[in-house]
Design a protein around this motif. Structure first.
Motif, PDB file in Angstrom:
ATOM      1  N   TYR A  70       0.862  -1.180   0.000  1.00  0.00           N
ATOM      2  CA  TYR A  70       0.000   0.000   0.000  1.00  0.00           C
ATOM      3  C   TYR A  70       0.904   1.237   0.000  1.00  0.00           C
ATOM      4  CZ  TYR A  70       0.954  -0.927   4.970  1.00  0.00           C
ATOM      5  OH  TYR A  70       1.551  -1.234   6.155  1.00  0.00           O
ATOM      6  N   PRO A  71       0.346   2.420  -0.304  1.00  0.00           N
ATOM      7  CA  PRO A  71       1.168   3.642  -0.311  1.00  0.00           C
ATOM      8  C   PRO A  71       1.898   3.808   1.020  1.00  0.00           C
ATOM      9  CG  PRO A  71      -0.959   4.102  -1.279  1.00  0.00           C
ATOM     10  CD  PRO A  71      -1.042   2.713  -0.717  1.00  0.00           C
ATOM     11  N   SER A  72       3.195   4.075   0.922  1.00  0.00           N
ATOM     12  CA  SER A  72       4.009   4.072   2.136  1.00  0.00           C
ATOM     13  C   SER A  72       5.027   5.216   2.180  1.00  0.00           C
ATOM     14  CB  SER A  72       4.741   2.738   2.246  1.00  0.00           C
ATOM     15  OG  SER A  72       5.521   2.489   1.064  1.00  0.00           O
ATOM     16  N   SER A  73       4.868   6.198   1.307  1.00  0.00           N
ATOM     17  CA  SER A  73       5.798   7.337   1.347  1.00  0.00           C
ATOM     18  C   SER A  73       5.061   8.615   0.964  1.00  0.00           C
ATOM     19  CB  SER A  73       6.979   7.109   0.400  1.00  0.00           C
ATOM     20  OG  SER A  73       6.546   7.116  -0.957  1.00  0.00           O
ATOM     21  N   LEU A  74       5.527   9.729   1.498  1.00  0.00           N
ATOM     22  CA  LEU A  74       4.951  11.042   1.207  1.00  0.00           C
ATOM     23  C   LEU A  74       6.093  12.047   1.033  1.00  0.00           C
ATOM     24  CD1 LEU A  74       2.413  12.883   0.992  1.00  0.00           C
ATOM     25  CD2 LEU A  74       2.693  13.309   3.452  1.00  0.00           C
ATOM     26  N   THR A  75       6.034  12.812  -0.067  1.00  0.00           N
ATOM     27  CA  THR A  75       7.051  13.834  -0.351  1.00  0.00           C
ATOM     28  C   THR A  75       6.382  15.187  -0.478  1.00  0.00           C
ATOM     29  OG1 THR A  75       8.370  12.237  -1.602  1.00  0.00           O
ATOM     30  CG2 THR A  75       8.887  14.563  -1.923  1.00  0.00           C
ATOM     31  N   VAL A  76       6.979  16.212   0.134  1.00  0.00           N
ATOM     32  CA  VAL A  76       6.564  17.594  -0.056  1.00  0.00           C
ATOM     33  C   VAL A  76       7.827  18.419  -0.292  1.00  0.00           C
ATOM     34  CG1 VAL A  76       5.430  19.622   0.913  1.00  0.00           C
ATOM     35  CG2 VAL A  76       4.555  17.336   1.440  1.00  0.00           C
ATOM     36  N   SER A  77       7.860  19.200  -1.373  1.00  0.00           N
ATOM     37  CA  SER A  77       9.048  20.018  -1.643  1.00  0.00           C
ATOM     38  C   SER A  77       8.644  21.335  -2.280  1.00  0.00           C
ATOM     39  CB  SER A  77      10.025  19.273  -2.556  1.00  0.00           C
ATOM     40  OG  SER A  77       9.490  19.117  -3.862  1.00  0.00           O
ATOM     41  N   ARG A  78       9.576  22.288  -2.214  1.00  0.00           N
ATOM     42  CA  ARG A  78       9.342  23.609  -2.801  1.00  0.00           C
ATOM     43  C   ARG A  78      10.571  24.053  -3.570  1.00  0.00           C
ATOM     44  NH1 ARG A  78       8.856  28.932  -3.225  1.00  0.00           N
ATOM     45  NH2 ARG A  78       6.766  29.865  -3.130  1.00  0.00           N
ATOM     46  N   TYR A  79      10.314  24.659  -4.737  1.00  0.00           N
ATOM     47  CA  TYR A  79      11.400  25.149  -5.584  1.00  0.00           C
ATOM     48  C   TYR A  79      12.066  26.360  -4.937  1.00  0.00           C
ATOM     49  CZ  TYR A  79      13.763  26.890  -9.781  1.00  0.00           C
ATOM     50  OH  TYR A  79      14.692  27.332 -10.692  1.00  0.00           O
ATOM     51  N   LEU A  80      13.403  26.387  -4.926  1.00  0.00           N
ATOM     52  CA  LEU A  80      14.156  27.488  -4.325  1.00  0.00           C
ATOM     53  C   LEU A  80      14.741  28.444  -5.349  1.00  0.00           C
ATOM     54  CD1 LEU A  80      16.170  25.482  -1.631  1.00  0.00           C
ATOM     55  CD2 LEU A  80      14.024  26.739  -1.325  1.00  0.00           C
ATOM     56  N   GLY A  81      14.927  27.971  -6.581  1.00  0.00           N
ATOM     57  CA  GLY A  81      15.580  28.775  -7.609  1.00  0.00           C
ATOM     58  C   GLY A  81      16.882  28.128  -8.033  1.00  0.00           C
ATOM     59  N   GLY A  82      17.341  28.452  -9.241  1.00  0.00           N
ATOM     60  CA  GLY A  82      18.605  27.907  -9.722  1.00  0.00           C
ATOM     61  C   GLY A  82      18.604  26.399  -9.852  1.00  0.00           C
ATOM     62  N   ASN A  83      17.429  25.816 -10.168  1.00  0.00           N
ATOM     63  CA  ASN A  83      17.243  24.374 -10.349  1.00  0.00           C
ATOM     64  C   ASN A  83      17.258  23.594  -9.026  1.00  0.00           C
ATOM     65  OD1 ASN A  83      17.201  24.659 -13.226  1.00  0.00           O
ATOM     66  ND2 ASN A  83      19.439  24.713 -13.202  1.00  0.00           N
ATOM     67  N   PHE A  84      17.339  24.287  -7.879  1.00  0.00           N
ATOM     68  CA  PHE A  84      17.335  23.628  -6.577  1.00  0.00           C
ATOM     69  C   PHE A  84      15.943  23.632  -5.954  1.00  0.00           C
ATOM     70  CE2 PHE A  84      21.913  24.493  -6.774  1.00  0.00           C
ATOM     71  CZ  PHE A  84      22.443  23.309  -6.264  1.00  0.00           C
ATOM     72  N   SER A  85      15.630  22.538  -5.266  1.00  0.00           N
ATOM     73  CA  SER A  85      14.403  22.434  -4.469  1.00  0.00           C
ATOM     74  C   SER A  85      14.785  21.879  -3.100  1.00  0.00           C
ATOM     75  CB  SER A  85      13.390  21.510  -5.134  1.00  0.00           C
ATOM     76  OG  SER A  85      13.040  21.973  -6.410  1.00  0.00           O
ATOM     77  N   PHE A  86      13.958  22.197  -2.107  1.00  0.00           N
ATOM     78  CA  PHE A  86      14.134  21.615  -0.775  1.00  0.00           C
ATOM     79  C   PHE A  86      12.837  20.913  -0.395  1.00  0.00           C
ATOM     80  CE2 PHE A  86      13.461  21.820   3.821  1.00  0.00           C
ATOM     81  CZ  PHE A  86      14.565  21.071   4.248  1.00  0.00           C
ATOM     82  N   GLY A  87      12.990  19.748   0.242  1.00  0.00           N
ATOM     83  CA  GLY A  87      11.784  19.027   0.600  1.00  0.00           C
ATOM     84  C   GLY A  87      11.979  18.095   1.775  1.00  0.00           C
ATOM     85  N   ILE A  88      10.883  17.466   2.155  1.00  0.00           N
ATOM     86  CA  ILE A  88      10.894  16.451   3.209  1.00  0.00           C
ATOM     87  C   ILE A  88      10.291  15.169   2.652  1.00  0.00           C
ATOM     88  CG2 ILE A  88      10.828  18.093   5.121  1.00  0.00           C
ATOM     89  CD1 ILE A  88       7.821  17.630   5.310  1.00  0.00           C
ATOM     90  N   PHE A  89      10.792  14.053   3.170  1.00  0.00           N
ATOM     91  CA  PHE A  89      10.353  12.741   2.692  1.00  0.00           C
ATOM     92  C   PHE A  89      10.062  11.874   3.914  1.00  0.00           C
ATOM     93  CE2 PHE A  89      11.330   8.330   1.487  1.00  0.00           C
ATOM     94  CZ  PHE A  89      10.530   8.176   0.373  1.00  0.00           C
ATOM     95  N   GLY A  90       8.827  11.444   4.030  1.00  0.00           N
ATOM     96  CA  GLY A  90       8.448  10.558   5.125  1.00  0.00           C
ATOM     97  C   GLY A  90       8.070   9.182   4.594  1.00  0.00           C
TER      98      GLY A  90
END
Length: 438
Positions: A70-90
């Protein structure tokens, strides 16, 4: 596992246009299924038996991967600029395989719980490969992982790709693999693979018109979908940027300007916007049909001449002298045989004078040119100028049989062709009039 590899191969081969998470869609959320694999981690000791080299049986899902159905992961991220993003992974999982070992930290392996909470920085290579659908990326970060409620911090590194497969390029297949190295000896290092669906959103709509900035041709001003987000202030179906009268509702054929009297002349160009008239008179009526608009005609109900402000001319004995004087004022623009409005006024005067007398005249129309251009071309141009005058006069009622034309080209200049002013005087036609009957 073979099916997974086949699907990924098709995804890569089938790539066309590409769209990555960017300033237009800064937020991304994803849900998926994760697999934890402790086997190819390059370790093997008394605490963690059964591990092997980095690439050994890396894709052995059957024997070494731990997964839940069953679904077992969740990702949330936001673009920072310059091709970089920051996120969290549970992520959540059940551990029933620790390499080839049967125990873990002295315990019999029996569906140990696995929980991971990680932060990461992601670098996208979509722009580097000039794509809008396929987005390879690298990621690095750290977090905390628990196996059987025993947790430790980890440093993580991984790679993967998003394949944005919808028309709007906002939904993707997400595939990634991450290596997690523990800071504490009691947590086994491991790989965590993930396959899921990602959705990006959060496009800007600066003018709040319901059209996202990256699709809005006028992102700073609220507008309409049919005009790609540009406004139509007067609601006449012509967007403001193309509307010559943006504050007043008008017609498309007049670039958004009104035609109040329906005479085919837009109000902004109509001298008489409330009274229908011909275009030749700038939209003003000519009741007596003498070519003089009523607003300029001192005798609007009696046909006259332009020379006499629309009133009938009084024929005098010096008719011949007056016609000769008028005949010398027909001038043309450079490289043109088109009569100007001033030319037409002069010719109307001549035609009116001829019509108002019982005398019969022969008219010889002479055409001339300046010396700019080939002589043969100037000869033809002078003939065209003479003919233009003749055609206009006959159209007003002068008998064609009494009109003849001749062109002199650049010969017989009236002024010096070395000056701009002189050449302008030489671009002319002259009318020679001869009385043949009284």
């Amino acid at each position: 596992m073979k099916k997974i590899i086949f699907i990924l191969a098709l995804a890569i081969v089938g790539i066309s246009n590409l769209h990555a998470q960017d300033a237009n869609n800064p937020w991304l959320i994803g849900i998926g299924v994760n697999a934890v694999d402790t086997y190819p981690t390059n370790v093997g000791d008394s605490n963690f038996p059964g591990q092997s080299w980095w690439t050994d049986e890396y894709f052995n899902a059957t024997d070494h991967w731990n997964m839940v159905p069953y679904p077992s992961s969740l990702t949330v991220s936001r673009y920072l600029g310059g091709n970089f993003s920051f996120g969290i992974f549970g992520s959540y999982n059940k551990i029933s395989k620790v390499g080839d070992a049967s125990t873990y930290l002295g315990k019999q392996i029996d569906d140990f719980s696995y929980i991971g909470a990680d932060g990461f920085f992601k670098y996208s290579f979509a722009k580097a490969i000039n794509s809008e659908s396929f987005e390879p990326f690298l990621k690095i970060g750290g977090g905390y992982s628990w196996i059987d409620k025993i947790g430790a911090g980890t440093i993580n590194g991984g790679a993967g790709f998003n394949w944005w497969f919808t028309k709007k390029k906002n939904v993707a297949l997400n595939v990634q693999s991450t290596y997690k190295h523990a800071f504490e000896d009691y947590l086994i290092p491991h790989f965590q693979h993930n396959v899921g669906i990602a959705y990006k959103f959060g496009s800007k709509d600066t003018d709040k018109d319901g059209i996202k900035d990256h699709e809005d041709a006028c992102p700073e001003v609220a507008g309409l979908p049919e005009f790609n987000g540009c406004p139509d202030s007067d609601n006449d179906g012509v967007q403001d940027s193309e509307d010559e009268c943006p504050e007043v509702a008008g017609l498309k054929e007049f670039n958004g300007c009104p035609d109040s009297d329906g005479d085919g002349v837009a109000d902004k160009d109509d001298r008489c916007p409330d009274a229908a008239g011909p275009k030749a008179l700038n939209g003003c009526p000519d009741t007596d049909g003498d070519g003089v608009a009523d607003i300029d005609d001192k005798c609007p109900n009696e046909k006259g001449t332009a020379a006499n402000n629309g009133c009938p001319e009084v024929v005098e004995d010096n008719t011949q002298e007056l016609i000769d004087a008028l005949a010398k004022t027909i001038f043309f623009d450079f490289d043109s045989a088109k009569l100007t409005p001033d030319n037409q006024i002069t010719l109307n005067k001549i035609a009116d004078l001829i019509e108002s007398t019982d005398k019969t005249y022969n008219l010889t129309i002479e055409g001339y040119a300046d010396n700019i251009g080939p002589k043969s071309y100037n000869q033809k141009l002078s003939e065209k100028r003479a003919q233009a005058v003749a055609d206009y006069l006959t159209s007003t009622g002068v008998a064609p049989a009494n009109v003849s034309t001749v062109g002199f080209g650049e010969d017989k200049p009236l002024a010096d062709n070395k000056t701009k002013e002189g050449r302008a005087e030489n671009r002319r036609s002259e009318i020679k009039i001869k009385l043949i009957s009284k």
